[in-house]
Scaffold this active site. Structure first.
Site, mmCIF file in Angstrom:
data_model
loop_
_atom_site.group_PDB
_atom_site.id
_atom_site.type_symbol
_atom_site.label_atom_id
_atom_site.label_comp_id
_atom_site.label_asym_id
_atom_site.label_seq_id
_atom_site.Cartn_x
_atom_site.Cartn_y
_atom_site.Cartn_z
ATOM 1 N N ASP A 53 -10.794 -8.987 -5.794
ATOM 2 C CA ASP A 53 -10.710 -9.059 -4.337
ATOM 3 C C ASP A 53 -12.092 -8.802 -3.752
ATOM 4 O OD1 ASP A 53 -11.187 -6.268 -4.086
ATOM 5 O OD2 ASP A 53 -9.079 -5.795 -3.793
ATOM 6 N N ARG A 84 -16.400 6.240 6.732
ATOM 7 C CA ARG A 84 -16.236 5.027 7.546
ATOM 8 C C ARG A 84 -16.677 5.327 8.976
ATOM 9 N NH1 ARG A 84 -10.401 3.730 4.714
ATOM 10 N NH2 ARG A 84 -11.258 3.735 2.597
ATOM 11 N N GLY A 88 -7.189 -9.477 1.595
ATOM 12 C CA GLY A 88 -6.712 -8.392 2.438
ATOM 13 C C GLY A 88 -6.914 -8.660 3.911
ATOM 14 N N GLN A 101 0.860 -0.231 -4.790
ATOM 15 C CA GLN A 101 -0.440 0.407 -4.979
ATOM 16 C C GLN A 101 -0.298 1.916 -4.865
ATOM 17 O OE1 GLN A 101 -2.219 1.856 -2.077
ATOM 18 N NE2 GLN A 101 -3.793 2.694 -3.443
ATOM 19 N N HIS A 112 -13.125 -1.972 -3.037
ATOM 20 C CA HIS A 112 -12.330 -1.435 -1.931
ATOM 21 C C HIS A 112 -12.712 -2.108 -0.616
ATOM 22 C CE1 HIS A 112 -9.571 2.176 -1.745
ATOM 23 N NE2 HIS A 112 -9.569 1.788 -0.482
ATOM 24 N N VAL A 146 -13.197 -13.102 -0.371
ATOM 25 C CA VAL A 146 -12.546 -14.402 -0.580
ATOM 26 C C VAL A 146 -12.003 -14.889 0.760
ATOM 27 C CG1 VAL A 146 -10.657 -15.620 -1.718
ATOM 28 C CG2 VAL A 146 -11.956 -13.874 -2.965
ATOM 29 N N ARG A 147 -12.496 -16.040 1.198
ATOM 30 C CA ARG A 147 -12.089 -16.579 2.487
ATOM 31 C C ARG A 147 -11.682 -18.053 2.423
ATOM 32 N NH1 ARG A 147 -12.079 -11.985 2.815
ATOM 33 N NH2 ARG A 147 -13.091 -10.574 4.306
ATOM 34 N N SER A 159 0.831 -1.202 0.000
ATOM 35 C CA SER A 159 0.000 0.000 0.000
ATOM 36 C C SER A 159 0.864 1.249 0.000
ATOM 37 C CB SER A 159 -0.894 0.006 1.242
ATOM 38 O OG SER A 159 -1.570 1.235 1.381
ATOM 39 N N LYS A 163 -7.271 -0.774 -10.214
ATOM 40 C CA LYS A 163 -7.993 -1.468 -9.145
ATOM 41 C C LYS A 163 -9.221 -0.657 -8.759
ATOM 42 C CE LYS A 163 -7.382 -3.039 -4.365
ATOM 43 N NZ LYS A 163 -8.320 -2.122 -3.703
#
Length: 335
Positions: A261, A150, A284, A113, A230, A264-265, A93, A206
């Site tokens: 992305d 956020r 992430g 990134q 994101h 995804v687990r 990042s 991205k």
């Protein structure tokens, strides 16, 4: 993760608004099921691939996430060592709490990134610095003309990093001070393409969800697209990435890599994304939880377990290689 400050945990876990998109990324996978083939005599599956000219042992890369030293004192260095030891790529990042040069010293395979800054000279400096450190691709985040709201961070009053932590890659070359990240609502396709004058690195964009934007990336000569919202941290209510993926892949038509992305687990999630058109996936938050729990070993454990799960799911689906994961492997189920 017992030692992780609850405020910092909220920063990593949280998203924008009511976090509908955070939940949707995972919930969308719950609507999809695999329809396996049997008696394929595949032997042990090989999930290896070549991506942007580099051979990788599997299709799981590390997504860019900020502030790793909030999760563990070794921060991005620990994450990079885990990436190196498992053979995957770490996307560093721009808001890392460790300088790109120190991360590169680990010997990990790195992408970088970038949020293009209104100060184009400083943006060029960042790109040149990353390239000099040995990164092999540039990932330009394009879904952030403004900061998302956020609400967990607002409730917690988390507005600045703790004393002793800074975004090391934002150090001004002339003054040595740390610059703020500035989101740029004037950013356009021409600005991304103009980065070609600064670097020879492959450039991926991205934050692509709309197929028309994916087609534009191809037309503009870019080297890859990452289907991403994101992690639900920008536009609350945006479509889940696995739902956006098929149309994006159809628009690209195999001309450049399509990565994904968000949500995804498990190995089944990875296989589902590949069958729906992804070349590879990035993770992430699972990496951050592994980092908080056990530093380098925690991240390596997450990556190794997920890799092994991908191999297991491929075997159970009758797939010897990633090429054996066609679209008809996936079925959507509705309540």
């Amino acid at each position: 993760m017992a030692g992780l400050d609850p405020v910092h945990r909220d920063f990593f876990a949280g998203g924008a608004g009511e976090e509908r998109t955070v939940r949707a990324n995972a919930a969308a996978f719950d609507r999809l099921r695999l329809l396996p083939r049997v008696l394929r005599a595949t032997g042990t599956p090989d999930p290896g691939l070549t991506l942007l000219g580099a051979a990788l042992p599997g299709p799981v890369l590390i997504a860019p996430t900020a502030f790793h030293r909030l999760a563990h004192p070794d921060g991005e260095v620990a994450t990079a060592r885990a990436a190196r030891d498992t053979g995957t790529v770490l996307t560093v990042s721009m808001a890392a709490t460790t300088p790109i040069e120190r991360i590169a010293d680990t010997g990990a395979r790195l992408w970088f990134q970038l949020y293009p800054q209104p100060d184009r000279d400083f943006t060029a400096h960042l790109v040149e610095r990353a390239e000099a450190a040995g990164v092999t691709a540039l990932v330009v985040t394009v879904d952030s003309p403004v900061f998302g709201r956020r609400e967990r961070d607002l409730r917690n009053g988390f507005l600045d990093l703790p004393a002793g932590l800074v975004c090391e890659n934002l150090r001004d070359p002339a003054t040595g001070r740390i610059r703020d990240i500035v989101m740029d609502p004037s950013l356009g396709w021409d600005d991304v393409v103009r980065l070609r004058t600064t670097t020879r690195l492959p450039i991926l964009v991205k934050g692509v969800l709309h197929p028309a934007d994916a087609a534009e990336a191809v037309a503009r000569g870019l080297d890859g697209v990452i289907v991403s919202n994101h992690g639900g941290r920008q536009l609350d209510g945006a479509v889940a990435t696995i739902d956006a993926l098929p149309a994006v892949a159809a628009a690209v038509r195999g001309r450049i890599p399509v990565l994904l992305d968000g949500g995804v687990r498990r190995g089944a999630d990875v296989v589902t994304a590949l069958a729906r058109g992804a070349s590879a996936v990035l993770i992430g938050r699972p990496v951050l939880w592994g980092l908080a729990a056990g530093g380098r070993d925690g991240v390596a454990g997450v990556l190794t377990e997920l890799h092994e799960d991908v191999v297991r799911v491929m075997a159970l689906c009758g797939a010897a290689t990633l090429a054996d994961l066609p679209p008809d492997l996936v079925r959507e189920v509705r309540p």
